[in-house]
Design an enzyme around this catalytic site. Structure first.
Site, PDB file in Angstrom:
ATOM      1  N   SER A 135       0.746  -1.218   0.134  1.00  0.00           N
ATOM      2  CA  SER A 135       0.088  -0.035  -0.125  1.00  0.00           C
ATOM      3  C   SER A 135       0.794   1.370   0.002  1.00  0.00           C
ATOM      4  O   SER A 135       0.465   2.331   0.578  1.00  0.00           O
ATOM      5  CB  SER A 135      -0.848   0.014   1.158  1.00  0.00           C
ATOM      6  OG  SER A 135      -2.212   0.530   1.127  1.00  0.00           O
ATOM      7  N   ASP A 187      -6.830   0.238   2.830  1.00  0.00           N
ATOM      8  CA  ASP A 187      -5.463   0.645   2.795  1.00  0.00           C
ATOM      9  C   ASP A 187      -5.684   2.241   3.250  1.00  0.00           C
ATOM     10  O   ASP A 187      -4.667   2.543   4.427  1.00  0.00           O
ATOM     11  CB  ASP A 187      -4.690   1.053   1.621  1.00  0.00           C
ATOM     12  CG  ASP A 187      -5.050  -0.359   0.846  1.00  0.00           C
ATOM     13  OD1 ASP A 187      -5.188  -1.444   1.550  1.00  0.00           O
ATOM     14  OD2 ASP A 187      -4.787  -0.418  -0.460  1.00  0.00           O
TER      15      ASP A 187
HETATM   16  P1  NG1 Z   1      -2.744  -3.426  -2.560  1.00  0.00           P
HETATM   17  O1  NG1 Z   1      -2.407  -4.634  -3.258  1.00  0.00           O
HETATM   18  O2  NG1 Z   1      -2.052  -3.288  -1.491  1.00  0.00           O
HETATM   19  O3  NG1 Z   1      -2.707  -2.187  -3.497  1.00  0.00           O
HETATM   20  C1  NG1 Z   1      -5.384  -3.649  -3.144  1.00  0.00           C
HETATM   21  C2  NG1 Z   1      -6.750  -2.611  -2.742  1.00  0.00           C
HETATM   22  C3  NG1 Z   1      -7.100  -2.998  -1.373  1.00  0.00           C
HETATM   23  C4  NG1 Z   1      -7.653  -4.382  -1.309  1.00  0.00           C
HETATM   24  C5  NG1 Z   1      -6.419  -5.333  -1.842  1.00  0.00           C
HETATM   25  C6  NG1 Z   1      -7.017  -6.579  -1.854  1.00  0.00           C
HETATM   26  C7  NG1 Z   1      -6.355  -0.198  -3.254  1.00  0.00           C
HETATM   27  C8  NG1 Z   1      -5.684   0.981  -3.168  1.00  0.00           C
HETATM   28  N1  NG1 Z   1      -5.967  -1.352  -2.758  1.00  0.00           N
HETATM   29  O4  NG1 Z   1      -4.475  -3.684  -2.159  1.00  0.00           O
HETATM   30  O5  NG1 Z   1      -8.263  -2.143  -0.990  1.00  0.00           O
HETATM   31  O6  NG1 Z   1      -8.536  -4.688  -2.261  1.00  0.00           O
HETATM   32  O7  NG1 Z   1      -6.006  -5.153  -3.089  1.00  0.00           O
HETATM   33  O8  NG1 Z   1      -7.504  -7.294  -0.615  1.00  0.00           O
HETATM   34  O9  NG1 Z   1      -7.377  -0.279  -4.016  1.00  0.00           O
END
Ligand code: NG1
Length: 404
Positions: A135, A187
């Site tokens: 994130s 996040d």
């Molecule tokens: P990451 O992979 O850390 O960017 C994304 C989404 C989360 C969540 C996860 C899966 C964004 C900014 N981040 O996280 O909200 O859905 O994938 O659990 O959309």
């Protein structure tokens, strides 16, 4: 800095840098990355997640400018200096451009009715690995928003603040969709609500955050698969396709995910779904409802200090992401296998998948054997030299974002 942020920042690794920077007009916004412990691809389906904010962060060091313009630089060569006006409409730069995360923050605040008359000029730095499911993108969005709010005299948090942390998290989650990802709200909420030594149970619609103490002696190791999951670029379509499939699946079954996960007979729900959904939609559905159920069970295991149980739930989560949600990779699977064999209590991919990192749960005495095994069996054939601190590292549950 508001008192909540002061409490969060205290002793929170790099967040101790949340302080006034000496000269009158220099400030620093610090926003941590996060590691999701369990509850993957549940947030955009309205189901809870259980992440920790980590002791690694994105920092925006800035001075306030009199003109409504944002000017930021990064020491990373591939991130070219960015400049844009704080005037409606804030247009997106081309896909994959890092300025879109800063633009998203500005746009979200403006759409919320915050007047941004003054801008910021400064540098962005940090130690959250990029595109690794930790994130870094949301940390940049949050740090940028805190900087812009500070520049315009808008307080965040409790005690007479103009905007609450919950409202800010919710509006920034909506705003980050500006980069084209139909993301959930995990996040931004984790970043703004981190509490040292605590995991965060985050619920949605409405957004609610409940800290859960991480038992003494539980350790988290994060290890990168060396494949970036750029959701502003390649992985975006695959992510958005999953979100669409989830909506179609629940429409096919009837009801909402939250009610379905709460049904006492979850196996019955899954059987019903098998009868009405195509094989692909059925697998997506089974992941979401089983993962939704696992989050509650994992929280219970954490409250009971039951590391074995928590670890098993992490492994089940990984298997479900691999087989039903189809977002794992051969490398992530291999890493999970290596970590478990070396004595980790649990291991799973974290974040959206398609590359990125695994998170493992260890006792203090198994941290070194797990890292050694990953170094010898996963990294040695792929890297020259031993894996650096940006590739494999232990993390602690750290404090939330702040500016001062
Ligand atoms: P990451 O992979 O850390 O960017 C994304 C989404 C989360 C969540 C996860 C899966 C964004 C900014 N981040 O996280 O909200 O859905 O994938 O659990 O959309």
């Amino acid at each position: 800095m508001d008192s909540q942020a002061a409490g969060r920042a205290k002793g929170g690794g790099d967040l101790s840098g949340v302080e006034h920077r000496g000269t009158v007009d220099r400030w620093r916004a610090v926003a941590p990355g996060r590691v999701n412990l369990i509850g993957e691809h549940t947030d955009y389906n309205g189901l809870p997640v259980l992440p920790i904010a980590i002791d690694r962060a994105v920092r925006v060091e800035f001075r306030v400018t009199d003109d409504p313009e944002v000017r930021l630089r990064s020491p990373v060569a591939r991130f070219a200096p960015l400049t844009f006006q704080l005037k409606r409409p804030i247009e997106a730069a081309e896909q994959g451009d890092w300025s879109n995360y800063v633009r998203a923050a500005a746009r979200g605040l403006m759409e919320h009715g915050v007047e941004l008359r003054r801008g910021i000029e400064g540098t962005v730095s940090g130690d959250v690995p990029i595109a690794s499911g930790l994130s870094s993108s949301s940390a940049l969005v949050v740090a940028s928003a805190l900087a812009l709010l500070k520049a315009n005299g808008v307080g965040v948090g409790s005690g007479g603040a103009s905007i609450s942390r919950l409202d800010l998290a919710a509006l920034l989650a909506r705003a980050e969709r500006f980069v084209g990802l139909e993301g959930g709200g995990m996040d931004q909420a984790a970043c703004l609500h981190g509490v040292e030594g605590h995991a965060l149970r985050i619920e949605f619609e409405p957004l609610r955050v409940t800290p859960v103490a991480v038992p003494d002696g539980w350790r988290w190791v994060v290890a990168s698969s060396l494949v970036r999951a750029e959701k502003s670029a390649g992985a975006r379509e695959a992510y958005n396709a999953r979100a669409r499939e989830c909506r179609e699946a629940v429409a096919g079954v009837g009801g909402g995910y939250r009610d379905l996960v709460a049904e006492p007979d979850l196996d019955g729900v899954v059987r019903r779904a098998r009868g009405v959904l195509s094989p692909v939609l059925f697998r997506r559905f089974r992941h979401v409802v089983s993962e939704g159920r696992r989050v509650g069970l994992a929280e219970e295991a954490m409250r009971n200090g039951d590391m074995g149980r928590f670890g098993k739930l992490m492994v089940q989560s990984h298997e479900s992401l691999r087989d039903d949600y189809e977002v794992s990779t051969a490398d992530l699977d291999e890493m999970v296998g290596i970590a478990l064999k070396a004595g980790a209590a649990g291991a799973r991919l974290t974040g959206a998948g398609f590359g990125g990192c695994v998170v493992t749960l260890c006792e203090a005495r198994t941290v070194a054997p797990v890292m050694d095994a990953l170094a010898a069996r996963f990294y040695a054939p792929r890297l020259e030299g031993s894996p650096g601190r940006d590739v494999m590292f232990a993390v602690k549950a750290g404090g939330g974002a702040g500016v001062g």
